[in-house]
Design an enzyme around this catalytic site. Structure first.
Site, PDB file in Angstrom:
ATOM      1  CE1 TYR A  33       1.050  -0.286   4.419  1.00  0.00           C
ATOM      2  CE2 TYR A  33      -0.053   1.837   4.408  1.00  0.00           C
ATOM      3  CZ  TYR A  33       0.773   0.915   5.029  1.00  0.00           C
ATOM      4  OH  TYR A  33       1.330   1.229   6.242  1.00  0.00           O
ATOM      5  NE  ARG A  52       6.915   3.976   0.689  1.00  0.00           N
ATOM      6  CZ  ARG A  52       6.619   4.760   1.717  1.00  0.00           C
ATOM      7  NH1 ARG A  52       7.546   5.017   2.635  1.00  0.00           N
ATOM      8  NH2 ARG A  52       5.432   5.297   1.839  1.00  0.00           N
ATOM      9  NE  ARG A 101      -5.973 -19.653   3.909  1.00  0.00           N
ATOM     10  CZ  ARG A 101      -5.187 -20.504   4.561  1.00  0.00           C
ATOM     11  NH1 ARG A 101      -5.260 -21.815   4.330  1.00  0.00           N
ATOM     12  NH2 ARG A 101      -4.310 -20.066   5.462  1.00  0.00           N
ATOM     13  CE  LYS A 151       3.091   3.057   3.104  1.00  0.00           C
ATOM     14  NZ  LYS A 151       3.150   3.186   4.558  1.00  0.00           N
ATOM     15  CD  GLU A 183       9.815   1.566  10.815  1.00  0.00           C
ATOM     16  OE1 GLU A 183       9.743   2.481   9.985  1.00  0.00           O
ATOM     17  OE2 GLU A 183       9.800   0.355  10.508  1.00  0.00           O
ATOM     18  CG  LEU A 207       8.217   2.280   4.999  1.00  0.00           C
ATOM     19  CD1 LEU A 207       8.000   1.019   4.171  1.00  0.00           C
ATOM     20  CD2 LEU A 207       6.895   2.989   5.214  1.00  0.00           C
TER      21      LEU A 207
END
Ligand code: PMP
Length: 287
Positions: A33, A52, A101, A151, A183, A207
């Protein structure tokens, strides 16, 4: 007014936008995302977020369903359709719906990625009262996976971290690994000592914040000294100031860590100045 959102090529009212229960984003957190902020109806650092995103997709062998040029147009169209002046655009791409799945990745030729974007209006995003008050944080163990540079939508532990902070009566948590701060739950962490800005160096431990890159560039341009290295909670508690950065918070001062007030317990001049510079420069460069 219901929002107009974007899903797999269509702009739809939010209630009509759907994703399959077999989508790997839902079943496996197999998705990435980005969050891009909007100020004055324009996108802040879209180029950084797009770059990114491409890197996150590449690292996970995931195909992008759109080009980055098309993505810019989708962002702009959502801002227009939803009349966003200040707010955010959330973008998520997952490995799609293989119709069942299975742990193994599906063949990307047969299973196209899913793409979803939506807006969140946040009037007053730039004039945030927290910037004048500062944040209180606690430190918690960093037990996330080892590829924090990608991310991904696996945000369960960061959510738990926010809840630990809430329970402790503070605003956020800083992750600590092997004695050093990595972070914040959803932001990069900094301290300031003797005028020098110190923040952890880039690696797969954190990140690579788009706001971090911009803030460090602006700081260096303003002749501020920057040191990219790790620091401990004790060093942070003895610092003159601390702050965090993220696309939605911009720069926010931190005034307390694990119950210890920093400096005189109010937002410091470096964080306050960096917030001003970041907002000014980002507005100028917005697209
Ligand atoms: N670290 C983490 C763990 C984050 O979730 C975020 C926000 N997505 C950041 C740092 C800040 O990154 P950015 O400045 O690109 O929003």
């Amino acid at each position: 007014m219901p929002r107009t959102v974007y899903v797999n090529g269509s702009y739809l009212p939010e209630a009509e936008a759907t994703v399959s229960i077999f989508d790997r984003g839902f079943l496996m957190a197999d998705g990435v995302y980005e969050v891009t902020s909007v100020l004055g109806g324009k996108l802040i650092d879209f180029g950084g977020h797009a770059a990114r995103l491409e890197r996150s997709l590449t690292e996970l062998d995931m195909a992008s369903p759109v080009t980055m040029d098309a993505l810019l147009e989708i962002h702009r169209e959502l801002v227009r359709l939803n009349s966003i002046d200040e707010g955010l655009i959330y973008l998520q791409i997952t490995r799609g719906n293989p119709g069942d799945r299975d742990f193994a990745f599906p063949d990307p030729e047969k299973t196209p990625s899913t793409i979803v974007l939506f807006t969140q209006a946040k009037p007053g995003l730039a004039d945030n009262p927290t910037a004048r008050k500062g944040l209180k944080v606690i430190s918690i163990d960093d037990i996330r996976w080892g590829r924090r540079d990608i991310k991904t939508v696996q945000l369960l532990y960061p959510s738990m971290g926010k809840m630990m902070a809430k329970k402790a009566g503070v605003d956020d948590a800083w992750f600590v690994e092997e004695g050093e701060v990595t972070e914040g739950t959803s932001n990069n962490a900094y301290i300031v000592k003797g005028g020098k800005i110190i923040t952890r160096d880039l690696s797969s431990d954190i990140l690579h914040g788009i706001t971090r890159a911009a803030v460090l560039r602006f700081a260096r341009e303003a002749q501020m000294e920057v040191e990219e290295r790790s620091f401990t909670v004790a060093e942070a508690q003895g610092a003159d100031e601390a702050f965090i950065t993220s696309a939605s918070a911009f720069v926010l001062p931190v005034v307390e860590i694990d119950g210890v007030a920093l400096g005189n317990g109010v937002p410091g001049p470096v964080a306050t100045r960096l917030r001003e510079i970041y907002l000014d420069e980002s507005r100028k460069a917005a697209v």
